[in-house]
Design a protein around this motif. Structure first.
Motif, short mmCIF file in Angstrom:
data_model
loop_
_atom_site.label_atom_id
_atom_site.label_comp_id
_atom_site.label_asym_id
_atom_site.label_seq_id
_atom_site.Cartn_x
_atom_site.Cartn_y
_atom_site.Cartn_z
N ILE A 107 0.85 -1.18 0.00
CA ILE A 107 0.00 0.00 0.00
C ILE A 107 0.89 1.24 0.00
O ILE A 107 1.76 1.39 0.86
CB ILE A 107 -0.92 0.04 1.24
CG1 ILE A 107 -1.66 -1.29 1.44
CG2 ILE A 107 -1.87 1.23 1.17
CD1 ILE A 107 -2.62 -1.66 0.35
N PHE A 108 0.67 2.13 -0.97
CA PHE A 108 1.39 3.39 -1.07
C PHE A 108 0.40 4.51 -0.82
O PHE A 108 -0.68 4.53 -1.43
CB PHE A 108 1.99 3.57 -2.47
CG PHE A 108 3.11 2.62 -2.76
CD1 PHE A 108 4.42 3.06 -2.73
CD2 PHE A 108 2.85 1.30 -3.09
CE1 PHE A 108 5.46 2.19 -2.99
CE2 PHE A 108 3.89 0.42 -3.36
CZ PHE A 108 5.20 0.87 -3.31
N LYS A 109 0.76 5.43 0.05
CA LYS A 109 -0.09 6.58 0.34
C LYS A 109 0.79 7.82 0.27
O LYS A 109 1.80 7.90 0.96
CB LYS A 109 -0.73 6.45 1.71
CG LYS A 109 -1.75 7.54 2.01
CD LYS A 109 -2.39 7.34 3.35
CE LYS A 109 -3.47 6.28 3.24
NZ LYS A 109 -4.34 6.24 4.43
N GLY A 110 0.40 8.76 -0.60
CA GLY A 110 1.20 9.97 -0.77
C GLY A 110 0.38 11.23 -0.60
O GLY A 110 -0.74 11.31 -1.10
N ASP A 111 0.93 12.18 0.13
CA ASP A 111 0.29 13.48 0.29
C ASP A 111 0.75 14.38 -0.84
O ASP A 111 1.92 14.76 -0.91
CB ASP A 111 0.68 14.10 1.64
CG ASP A 111 0.06 13.36 2.81
OD1 ASP A 111 -0.99 12.73 2.61
OD2 ASP A 111 0.63 13.42 3.91
N ILE A 112 -0.20 14.71 -1.73
CA ILE A 112 0.13 15.51 -2.90
C ILE A 112 -0.89 16.64 -3.03
O ILE A 112 -1.61 16.74 -4.01
CB ILE A 112 0.14 14.63 -4.17
CG1 ILE A 112 0.91 13.33 -3.94
CG2 ILE A 112 0.76 15.39 -5.33
CD1 ILE A 112 0.89 12.39 -5.11
N PRO A 113 -0.97 17.51 -2.02
CA PRO A 113 -1.96 18.59 -2.10
C PRO A 113 -1.63 19.57 -3.21
O PRO A 113 -0.46 19.82 -3.52
CB PRO A 113 -1.84 19.26 -0.73
CG PRO A 113 -0.44 18.97 -0.29
CD PRO A 113 -0.12 17.60 -0.84
N GLY A 114 -2.67 20.09 -3.82
CA GLY A 114 -2.49 21.09 -4.86
C GLY A 114 -2.15 20.54 -6.23
O GLY A 114 -2.02 21.30 -7.18
N VAL A 115 -2.02 19.24 -6.36
CA VAL A 115 -1.75 18.62 -7.65
C VAL A 115 -3.09 18.17 -8.22
O VAL A 115 -3.90 17.55 -7.53
CB VAL A 115 -0.79 17.41 -7.51
CG1 VAL A 115 -0.65 16.67 -8.83
CG2 VAL A 115 0.57 17.88 -7.03
N GLU A 116 -3.30 18.48 -9.48
CA GLU A 116 -4.52 18.03 -10.13
C GLU A 116 -4.31 16.64 -10.72
O GLU A 116 -3.20 16.29 -11.11
CB GLU A 116 -4.93 19.02 -11.22
CG GLU A 116 -5.29 20.39 -10.66
CD GLU A 116 -5.79 21.33 -11.73
OE1 GLU A 116 -6.42 20.85 -12.70
OE2 GLU A 116 -5.57 22.53 -11.58
#
Length: 137
Positions: free
Chosen positions: A37-46
């Motif tokens: 399981i991969f979880k990434g915080d990528i706020p502001g990316v469309e």
């Protein structure tokens, strides 16, 4: 204020060592009994600016976060948010099922589930019984 006090308030409020840094989102990776399981915080990316590829055992997640438009005359006292392109590559162990990868991107969080091949998952060995003994119904 800068002229009055003789120093740049924005320069004093920046994080030490921040300078010109690139956008590098944080990820957490965990292994369960049947998947990675991969979880990434990528706020502001469309979503349209996000690309995920899996080639052999290399998972690559790339994208970009566009810098917000600045108006002439805007005065920033601190500017800590990073923008630009990013590229993260992870090497997967053997035994993943690349045909059944699931991806979800919601509220700036990317979730990837890469299942393990069933033949590579641990098998339970029953203790007891004789070799060659057939199971009785």
């Amino acid at each position: 204020m800068q002229d009055l006090l003789g120093f740049d308030l924005g320069r004093m409020l920046t994080r030490p060592g921040s300078g010109e840094s690139e956008f590098a989102p944080d990820f957490e990776v965990k292994e369960t009994k049947d998947a990675f399981i991969f979880k990434g915080d990528i706020p502001g990316v469309e979503e349209k600016d996000l690309e995920i590829t899996l080639a052999e055992n290399r998972l690559t997640i790339s994208g970009k976060r566009e810098e917000e438009r600045r108006e002439e005359g805007d005065r920033f006292y601190t500017y800590e948010r990073n923008y630009g392109s990013f590229n993260r590559t992870f090497t997967l162990p053997r035994g993943v099922n690349t045909d059944d990868v699931q991806a979800d991107f919601k509220n700036g969080v990317l979730n990837l589930r890469i299942p393990k091949k069933t033949e590579d998952q641990p098998k339970r060995i029953k203790v007891g019984g004789e070799r060659g003994e057939k199971a009785k119904a």
